[in-house]
Design a protein around this motif. Structure first.
Motif, PDB file in Angstrom:
ATOM      1  N   UNK A 121       7.283   4.728 -11.266  1.00 58.44           N
ATOM      2  CA  UNK A 121       8.388   3.822 -10.915  1.00 58.44           C
ATOM      3  C   UNK A 121       8.882   4.244  -9.520  1.00 58.44           C
ATOM      4  N   UNK A 122       8.857   3.338  -8.590  1.00 59.21           N
ATOM      5  CA  UNK A 122       9.252   3.718  -7.223  1.00 59.21           C
ATOM      6  C   UNK A 122      10.785   3.729  -7.110  1.00 59.21           C
ATOM      7  N   UNK A 123      11.319   4.332  -6.003  1.00 59.41           N
ATOM      8  CA  UNK A 123      12.779   4.445  -5.896  1.00 59.41           C
ATOM      9  C   UNK A 123      13.487   3.106  -5.959  1.00 59.41           C
ATOM     10  N   UNK A 124      12.897   2.093  -5.346  1.00 61.51           N
ATOM     11  CA  UNK A 124      13.566   0.768  -5.340  1.00 61.51           C
ATOM     12  C   UNK A 124      13.694   0.246  -6.752  1.00 61.51           C
ATOM     13  N   UNK A 125      12.645   0.497  -7.609  1.00 56.79           N
ATOM     14  CA  UNK A 125      12.680   0.006  -8.988  1.00 56.79           C
ATOM     15  C   UNK A 125      13.773   0.711  -9.757  1.00 56.79           C
ATOM     16  N   UNK A 126      13.865   2.034  -9.513  1.00 57.98           N
ATOM     17  CA  UNK A 126      14.901   2.782 -10.216  1.00 57.98           C
ATOM     18  C   UNK A 126      16.281   2.291  -9.816  1.00 57.98           C
TER      19      UNK A 126
ATOM     20  N   UNK B 141       0.815  -1.219   0.000  1.00 52.83           N
ATOM     21  CA  UNK B 141       0.000   0.000   0.000  1.00 52.83           C
ATOM     22  C   UNK B 141       0.856   1.280   0.000  1.00 52.83           C
ATOM     23  N   UNK B 142       2.097   1.114   0.404  1.00 54.08           N
ATOM     24  CA  UNK B 142       2.965   2.309   0.452  1.00 54.08           C
ATOM     25  C   UNK B 142       4.188   2.051  -0.411  1.00 54.08           C
ATOM     26  N   UNK B 143       4.077   2.171  -1.771  1.00 50.85           N
ATOM     27  CA  UNK B 143       5.150   1.795  -2.706  1.00 50.85           C
ATOM     28  C   UNK B 143       6.418   2.609  -2.505  1.00 50.85           C
ATOM     29  N   UNK B 144       6.295   3.878  -2.063  1.00 54.03           N
ATOM     30  CA  UNK B 144       7.500   4.684  -1.876  1.00 54.03           C
ATOM     31  C   UNK B 144       8.421   4.048  -0.843  1.00 54.03           C
TER      32      UNK B 144
ATOM     33  N   UNK C 240       7.428  -6.096  -8.005  1.00 54.59           N
ATOM     34  CA  UNK C 240       8.523  -7.057  -8.205  1.00 54.59           C
ATOM     35  C   UNK C 240       9.149  -7.346  -6.814  1.00 54.59           C
ATOM     36  N   UNK C 241       8.726  -8.371  -6.289  1.00 56.78           N
ATOM     37  CA  UNK C 241       9.175  -8.729  -4.937  1.00 56.78           C
ATOM     38  C   UNK C 241      10.478  -9.498  -5.020  1.00 56.78           C
TER      39      UNK C 241
ATOM     40  N   UNK D 140      11.048  -3.114  -2.402  1.00 55.77           N
ATOM     41  CA  UNK D 140      11.028  -3.852  -3.666  1.00 55.77           C
ATOM     42  C   UNK D 140      10.532  -2.936  -4.800  1.00 55.77           C
ATOM     43  N   UNK D 141      10.911  -3.258  -6.043  1.00 57.70           N
ATOM     44  CA  UNK D 141      10.493  -2.437  -7.187  1.00 57.70           C
ATOM     45  C   UNK D 141       8.978  -2.476  -7.389  1.00 57.70           C
TER      46      UNK D 141
END
Lengths: 134, 983
Positions: free
Chosen positions: B556-561, B534-537, B619-620, B541-542
């Motif tokens: 795109x969240x920071x983890x994905x970047x 619920x809180x992607x930021x 993407x876990x 995980x991406x």
């Protein structure tokens, strides 16, 4: 040792005094005393019967008196008087447990003659004393 | 004239002579007796006089009272009969001197002339002299006195004799004259002279008439007497007939009685060797009428083993001509049956032949003998049975108890006789059970029960009681018999078993609780992951959002970047294809699958947002998760395995307890109850200890899993989790004492000097490192220590180590319990297959020491110096019982404070095992008795007295032996076992 003691006791034997009541004499010869006290004379000259007074055989002074009078032991004196009385040849003496009893008896018995040790002379009234001559 | 003289000669003359002799004897006797009496009187009088004289002498000497003696002598001299009176005194030299009256008499001469004089002496005694008195009288004077006294008596007797003679003569004439007259008249009549002579006086005529009347009267009397006699004779004949009939009837009854009692009579005539038996006797001993009745044939039917005794008894009875009684066996010729008979006989003199004959009776007592034998066996059983037997009267007063009852209760026989069995009951005895027993007995029924009673010393014991009413032939209850079995140890076993079962159930419940905790923890973790979505930021995980409508990336969240980097620059469709997203994936949210990128593994979850315009992909990163999962899976597998193993061990323990119970009952049946009962407390302790350890480990596991592992995992990043697992892999499980741990902690802290942490944290980390067995801090560990969550990572790793340690503890404890149960099984199953086999001697002893370890460790020490390679052939399990008894006796005797040594030597034929202990010396007076049955020095109730007896029997059964030597220093039991090889 016992013998020595006996000799000593004999040597120390005190003299005796004779006293009598109404015997018709104030002095008496030694021979007369012997005859009277061995039952050979039974009457005084004044006709009174002789009554011999001696210390009791159990009296402490008996041996001293018997030695002086009879020159015998207590047992021998007893046997002597037993024999005379048994055979009826003499009248028995009267024996006293104390000197005072003897003095009192003599005082009230005419013809009685007693003998005690000299140390008790003071209890005998002077009028009863009898002197003994050799 | 002849008649008269005859009468005088035969009757009157002897009578006269007898009378005269009697008078003469009287005349002789009387003066003699008179003289004796007079002499005795005189003697007594003289003795009295002598006594008086002696007393008089003694009194005279004692009291100086010679006048008293004079009086006595005067009295004596009055007696004229006295010839002499003497007093003799005895001197010490024994010479005697006399005083005599009259003094003319020589006393000694008179004393010696005993013919003429009679002298009476009486002693006197006085301290001053001893002697005696003597009185003498003349015997001639005495005789004169007697003669004078008897003279009138003689004259009187002479007069009496004369009178008697006159009277006798007169009476003779009075009787003989009438008879003479009758005779003369009769002779005159015979000669024809009928002029009867009359008596000279009327008195004699009257006598004749009186005599005739008397004869007539006598004739009449005789006739009457004859009539009376005739009547009496008739009555007597009738009486004889009646009595004869009664006699025949009694004989008939006797015959019937003999038949019923299997009794017969016999006679044996020694002269003609003839034996006569009654019909009953022939029936009893089973012979026919044609049986040859001589001695040899009779002896031939006597049972062969009893012939010698029977012949000896006959001979003894014949020699003593006495009565005999003997029980022996016969073999009945008619059916060859062997019967017991009682023979009572006597050698008696035959009135007719004047020979001795043997007469007697013989009775079949086979049934009595068998009954007696049975009774004897039953009596022995009742006395010696291990069960207690108590017999009461109908009022329930104890009449008899056996030895076992006394052993169990601790009372003496005279203390219980006449008492009520209530004396064994106390406040813990079940009142309802007692009422149930009373009710059943009141109805005359048997009853079974189990009761807790108390003995004399206050010892409480459980009994299994079976009470049976004793009923006589009239169906009246005459008493009760109680057969009791001591089940105290069985009850205690049951109680312990219940405790064990409860313990096992508790353990299972805890394990279930652990599993539930695990499941709950997994569920919580899943929820946690969902929250992150619920809180992607903030999601490590991406998270990528595809704008399907505009064909571009929406978010795109920071983890994905950070993780995917350049990959995100791919064209939109190519990017979708890279993630394997197809048109089918655009329908609904779902798990797409795994995505591998640069060595990382991702799990892709797709969600359709904003009416399917936006596709969000989570993407876990499960790279580390996958690895952790494998590790966790491995840990859980280990836990599951441990739980399974724990369950198996618990089941095995429970099964072993059941087997233990079975083994106990087997041992009870083999008189080994006492040994097992003695061991069971120690065994229970040995089983309890590992069970306690297992329980504690279970609790630890539960705590570590819920609080120590799952909570920490939830707070960690996968990378941190990875670190914790790597850290755990470097750990080692070691056991340190507190001191050692403290020393290692100091060493580890010393290695942390270049790490900037406060002292508290350093100490905490150092302790955790030491507990994990890491004593050297290398650069890698120092790097980990600087991490933000270093403490949590270290704690998690430590918890993994502690979990493994708990699992190891559980396994070790289970093994220990199994070992004890295995040893007990080995011991308890001893006699089930009592087969000899090869066994290792050292191991055999070690098994026993394992079982007894709980007792030994309380203060004793045991050295098993038997070499490892000694193999014996024998009953291995029974040898265990031997060692158990010897070790246990030593422990008990020394109060668990002794040294016990097993030493081994051998001879060419035997193994020799020397079991020595330095406990109290066995007194020399009982050292020979310790192997006897029922001999015990232990307190009542502690020992059966059978232990060493069984030990000796075990050794004898195997051809071995056991002896005991004891002195002040050591007590040694030397056990030998033959060397027999089966190889």
């Amino acid at each position: 040792m016992a013998a020595l003691w006996m000799v000593s006791q004999w040597g120390m034997a005190q003299s005796v005094v004779y006293f009598g009541n109404d015997i018709g004499m104030s002095s008496i010869s030694n021979d007369k005393v012997q005859r009277v006290f061995t039952g050979k004379e039974t009457l005084w000259k004044n006709g009174k019967t002789v009554v011999i007074c001696l210390p009791g055989t159990k009296s402490p002074k008996a041996q001293e008196v018997f030695t002086k009078v009879y020159n015998k032991s207590v047992k021998e004196v007893q046997k002597f008087w037993l024999s005379l009385v048994f055979q009826g040849r003499a009248k028995s003496p009267v024996f006293f447990d104390t000197e005072q009893e003897m003095v009192d008896y003599v005082k009230r018995t005419p013809g009685a003659i007693g003998v005690i040790t000299a140390d008790k002379k003071s209890i005998v009234p002077s009028n009863l004393l009898i002197s003994v001559n050799n | 004239m002849k008649f008269k003289s005859s009468i005088f000669t035969q009757i009157w003359l002897p009578y006269t002579i007898i009378v005269l002799v009697l008078i003469g004897v009287l005349a002789m006797y009387y003066p003699s007796r008179q003289r004796a009496l007079l002499s005795e009187y005189k003697m007594a009088e003289l003795r009295q006089q002598a006594s008086t004289l002696a007393l008089s002498v003694e009194l005279s000497l004692e009291r100086d009272d010679f006048p008293g003696l004079t009086k006595t002598m005067n009295h004596l001299q009055a007696d004229a009969e006295l010839k002499a009176v003497s007093i003799a005194t005895i001197e010490s030299n024994k010479s005697v001197s006399y005083m005599t009256i009259p003094d003319t008499v020589d006393h000694e001469k008179m004393e010696l002339d005993t013919l003429r004089y009679l002298t009476i002496e009486h002693p006197f005694s006085h301290p001053s002299m001893n002697g005696y008195v003597a009185l003498t009288i003349s015997k001639e004077d005495l005789k004169k006195d007697v003669s004078a006294m008897n003279r009138p008596i003689f004259l009187f007797l002479t007069l009496i004799a004369a009178v008697i003679l006159v009277i006798v003569y007169y009476l003779a004439n009075l009787i003989t004259d009438p008879i003479k007259l009758v005779k003369e008249n009769a002779m005159a009549l015979q000669q024809g002279d009928f002029s009867l002579k009359q008596s000279k006086n009327s008195y004699q005529a009257k006598e004749l008439i009186s005599l005739q009347d008397s004869l007539m009267s006598l004739s009449h009397t005789l006739k009457e007497q004859k009539d009376i006699n005739d009547q009496l004779t008739a009555g007597l004949e009738e009486e004889v007939q009646l009595r004869t009939n009664n006699l025949f009837k009694a004989l008939e009854d006797l015959n019937v009685a003999q038949t019923i009692s299997k009794l017969g009579s016999f006679e044996y005539n020694l002269e003609n060797d003839t034996w006569l038996g009654s019909d009953n006797l022939k029936m009893v001993i089973g012979i026919q009428d044609d049986f040859i009745n001589d001695y040899d044939h009779i002896m031939a039917i006597v049972f062969a083993d009893d012939v010698e005794e029977v012949e000896q008894t006959f001979q003894n009875a014949f020699q003593s001509k006495g009565r005999f009684e003997l029980n022996f066996r016969l073999r009945r010729p008619i059916d060859q049956e062997v019967i017991w008979v009682k023979c009572i006989g006597e050698f008696v003199l035959d009135d007719k032949t004047n020979d001795f004959k043997l007469a007697g009776v013989l009775q079949d007592i086979t049934e009595q003998i068998h009954a007696q034998e049975e009774l004897s066996v039953l009596s022995l059983v009742a006395k010696k049975t291990s069960n207690a037997v108590i017999i009461t009267d109908k009022d329930r007063r104890i009449q008899w108890v056996n030895e076992s009852a006394l052993r169990i209760t601790g009372y003496e026989m005279d203390e219980v006789i006449g008492q009520s069995p209530k004396m064994f009951q106390f406040e813990k005895t079940d009142r309802k059970e007692i009422e149930r027993i009373n009710l059943a007995l009141a109805e005359g029924k048997s009853v079974w029960s189990e009761l807790l009673n108390r003995g004399k010393t206050g010892n409480e014991y459980w009994l299994s009681i079976n009470i049976v009413p004793l009923i006589n032939a009239k169906q009246d209850v005459t008493g009760y018999m109680a057969v009791e079995n001591d089940i105290t140890e069985r009850k205690e076993m049951e109680l312990q078993r219940e405790q064990y079962v409860k313990l096992l159930e508790d353990s299972r419940a805890e394990i279930r609780s652990i599993n539930e905790g695990l499941e709950k923890a997994v569920e919580e973790k899943t929820k946690h992951i969902a929250n992150l979505a619920l809180f992607p930021e903030q999601n490590p995980n991406p998270v990528i959002e595809f704008d399907l409508l505009n064909a571009k990336l929406n978010y795109v969240n920071p983890a994905a970047k950070r993780i995917l980097g350049e990959l995100l620059n791919l064209p939109f469709v190519e990017l979708l294809l890279t993630f394997n997203i197809t048109s089918h994936d655009l329908q609904s949210e779902h798990e797409k699958g795994e995505f591998h990128y640069e060595g990382l593994i991702f799990e892709i979850n797709l969600f359709m947002l904003e009416e399917k315009k936006i596709l969000r992909a989570y993407l876990h990163n499960i790279t580390e998760g996958k690895q952790n999962e494998e590790k966790l899976s491995h840990l859980v597998s280990q836990l599951t395995h441990a739980e399974s193993e724990l369950r198996e061990k618990s089941d095995a323990l429970e099964k072993s307890l059941d087997e233990l119970k079975l083994a106990q009952s087997e041992i009870v049946s083999k008189e080994r109850l006492s040994t097992l009962g003695m061991l069971i407390a120690g065994i229970a302790h040995e089983i309890n200890t590992p069970l306690g350890a297992i329980k504690a480990s279970g609790e630890n596991l539960k705590y570590l899993f819920t609080e120590g592992v799952m909570k920490l995992i939830a707070q960690m990043e996968p990378s941190e989790l990875m670190l914790a697992i790597r850290f755990y892999e470097r750990a080692q499980i070691i056991n340190l004492s507190t001191l050692e741990e403290r020393q290692y902690i100091q060493k580890v802290i010393a290695q942390m000097s270049d790490i900037e942490l406060n002292d508290r944290v350093k100490t905490k980390m150092a302790r955790m490192l030491v507990q994990m067995g890491i004593f050297t801090i290398d650069d890698e560990i120092k790097q980990w220590m600087r991490l933000e969550k270093a403490e949590q990572i270290f704690q998690l790793s430590l918890n993994f180590v502690l979990i493994l340690r708990s699992i190891n503890t559980t396994t070790a404890s289970s093994d220990q319990g199994s070992k004890v149960v295995k040893a007990l099984n080995s011991f308890a199953h001893s006699n089930l297959s009592a087969q000899k086999s090869n066994f290792n001697l050292k191991e055999n002893v070690d098994t026993v020491l394992t079982i007894l370890w709980n007792k030994i460790k309380q203060g004793s020490r045991v050295v098993n110096a038997i070499p490892d390679d000694i193999v014996c052939f024998g009953l291995a399990e029974e040898m265990s019982q031997v060692w158990t008894n010897l070790v246990n006796n030593a422990l008990q005797a020394s109060g668990n404070n002794c040294m016990i040594a097993f030493e081994y030597t051998d001879t060419p034929t035997h193994h020799v095992i020397n079991v020595a202990n330095d406990g109290p010396m066995i007194p020399s007076e009982i050292v020979d008795k310790i192997f006897e049955p029922f001999f015990t020095t232990k307190a009542r109730g502690e020992g059966t007295g059978l232990g060493l007896n069984i030990v000796r029997k075990i050794m004898e059964k195997q051809g071995g032996s056991i002896v005991c030597e004891s002195d002040e220093r050591l007590t040694r039991f030397i056990v030998t076992l033959p060397k027999i090889s089966t190889e």
